[in-house]
Design a protein around this motif. Structure first.
Motif, short mmCIF file in Angstrom:
data_model
loop_
_atom_site.label_atom_id
_atom_site.label_comp_id
_atom_site.label_asym_id
_atom_site.label_seq_id
_atom_site.Cartn_x
_atom_site.Cartn_y
_atom_site.Cartn_z
N ASP A 149 13.17 21.36 0.21
CA ASP A 149 14.54 21.75 -0.12
C ASP A 149 15.09 20.95 -1.29
N LEU A 150 14.69 19.70 -1.44
CA LEU A 150 15.09 18.94 -2.62
C LEU A 150 14.53 19.59 -3.89
N GLY A 151 13.31 20.12 -3.77
CA GLY A 151 12.73 20.83 -4.90
C GLY A 151 13.50 22.09 -5.22
N ARG A 152 13.95 22.81 -4.20
CA ARG A 152 14.77 24.01 -4.44
C ARG A 152 16.09 23.65 -5.11
N LEU A 153 16.73 22.58 -4.64
CA LEU A 153 18.01 22.18 -5.21
C LEU A 153 17.87 21.76 -6.67
N PHE A 173 17.23 29.12 -11.51
CA PHE A 173 16.56 30.37 -11.84
C PHE A 173 17.53 31.30 -12.57
N PRO A 174 17.04 32.38 -13.19
CA PRO A 174 17.96 33.33 -13.85
C PRO A 174 19.04 33.86 -12.91
N ALA A 195 21.58 34.79 -4.57
CA ALA A 195 21.27 33.39 -4.28
C ALA A 195 20.02 33.31 -3.44
N GLY A 196 19.26 32.23 -3.70
CA GLY A 196 18.12 31.93 -2.85
C GLY A 196 18.61 31.15 -1.63
N LYS A 197 17.83 30.22 -1.16
CA LYS A 197 18.27 29.45 0.00
C LYS A 197 19.55 28.68 -0.31
N PHE A 198 19.68 28.22 -1.57
CA PHE A 198 20.89 27.54 -2.02
C PHE A 198 21.45 28.30 -3.22
N ASN A 199 22.77 28.47 -3.25
CA ASN A 199 23.35 29.13 -4.41
C ASN A 199 23.57 28.14 -5.54
N ALA A 200 23.96 28.66 -6.70
CA ALA A 200 24.09 27.81 -7.88
C ALA A 200 25.15 26.74 -7.71
N LEU A 215 17.98 36.39 -1.70
CA LEU A 215 16.74 36.04 -2.39
C LEU A 215 16.05 34.85 -1.75
N TRP A 216 16.51 34.46 -0.58
CA TRP A 216 15.97 33.29 0.12
C TRP A 216 14.46 33.41 0.28
N ARG A 217 14.00 34.58 0.75
CA ARG A 217 12.58 34.77 1.04
C ARG A 217 11.74 35.06 -0.19
N THR A 218 12.37 35.55 -1.26
CA THR A 218 11.61 35.93 -2.44
C THR A 218 11.69 34.90 -3.56
N GLU A 219 12.58 33.91 -3.42
CA GLU A 219 12.71 32.88 -4.44
C GLU A 219 11.40 32.10 -4.55
#
Length: 216
Positions: free
Chosen positions: A83-87, A91-92, A112-117, A202-206
């Motif tokens: 999750d730190l990597g996701r944060l 992404f576009p 938004a993926g697991k975390f929004n912008a 987009l959580w699952r497809t990010e």
């Protein structure tokens, strides 16, 4: 957003592991102590009301130094590292989320993926601010380590950055109060599937965070 009647059931998507919730709560408690003690040191009426300035200073110093400890311990968890990597990745669709959030002209589907912008920007600001405040705080804590000019500059930067960070925390808490499902995810680790579809489609497809490169 009003949750469906079954949204309180603990039958949804696993958003956070126990390690992640522990890291978040520990950092919250330590930052809360920093903010409260800092307010007592900064505002004379609070300082007079609380008294025991030396105790307040000690709590402020040690809680500030301890803030990174839960994060460092949490790195032992793969979920925390992921999750730190996701944060840390934009992404576009994050840029589009920001444009939609800033316009506020019409309701558009969340991108938004697991975390929004917004969450990613807050995490980046918090990490940078904590590092700077820790560095300036150490210079003020040990005055013999640096010349007077450095200490004066450190006090200025520390105080104003602390005020900005307190405002950011207040905004973060306010947004959290508007989203019961997000709070439930932090409290229990689970969120409803309908909420994930609506707010983080987009959580699952990010794309997942890139693994560290291994040496030859």
């Amino acid at each position: 957003m009003t949750p469906p009647p079954d949204s309180r059931l603990r039958t949804g998507l696993r958003r956070f592991t126990r390690a992640e919730t522990w890291v978040h709560r520990s950092v919250n408690w330590l930052m809360g102590i920093c903010v409260l003690t800092g307010a007592c040191l900064y505002f004379p009426p609070l300082a007079e009301l609380v008294g025991r300035r030396r105790t307040v200073v000690t709590l402020h110093e040690y809680s500030g130094i301890a803030v990174p400890v839960p994060v460092l311990l949490g790195l032992a968890s793969r979920a925390v590292r992921r999750d730190l990597g996701r944060l840390g990745r934009f992404f576009p669709h994050d840029w589009r989320w920001l444009r939609v959030a800033l316009r506020r002209r019409r309701r558009e589907p969340s991108l938004a993926g697991k975390f929004n912008a917004g969450q990613k920007l807050y995490a980046a600001f918090a990490a940078g601010a904590l590092l700077i405040m820790a560095g300036t705080g150490i210079l003020m804590w040990f005055p013999r380590l640096s010349p007077l000019m450095w200490r004066t500059g450190s006090t200025f930067v520390h105080d104003w950055l602390a005020l900005a960070f307190a405002a950011a925390i207040a905004g973060h808490v306010w947004f959290a109060t508007q989203d019961p499902e997000a709070r439930r995810g932090l409290r229990t680790g689970y969120v409803s599937r309908w909420w994930a579809r609506e707010e983080h489609p987009l959580w699952r497809t990010e794309p997942p965070p890139e693994p560290p490169q291994e040496g030859p």
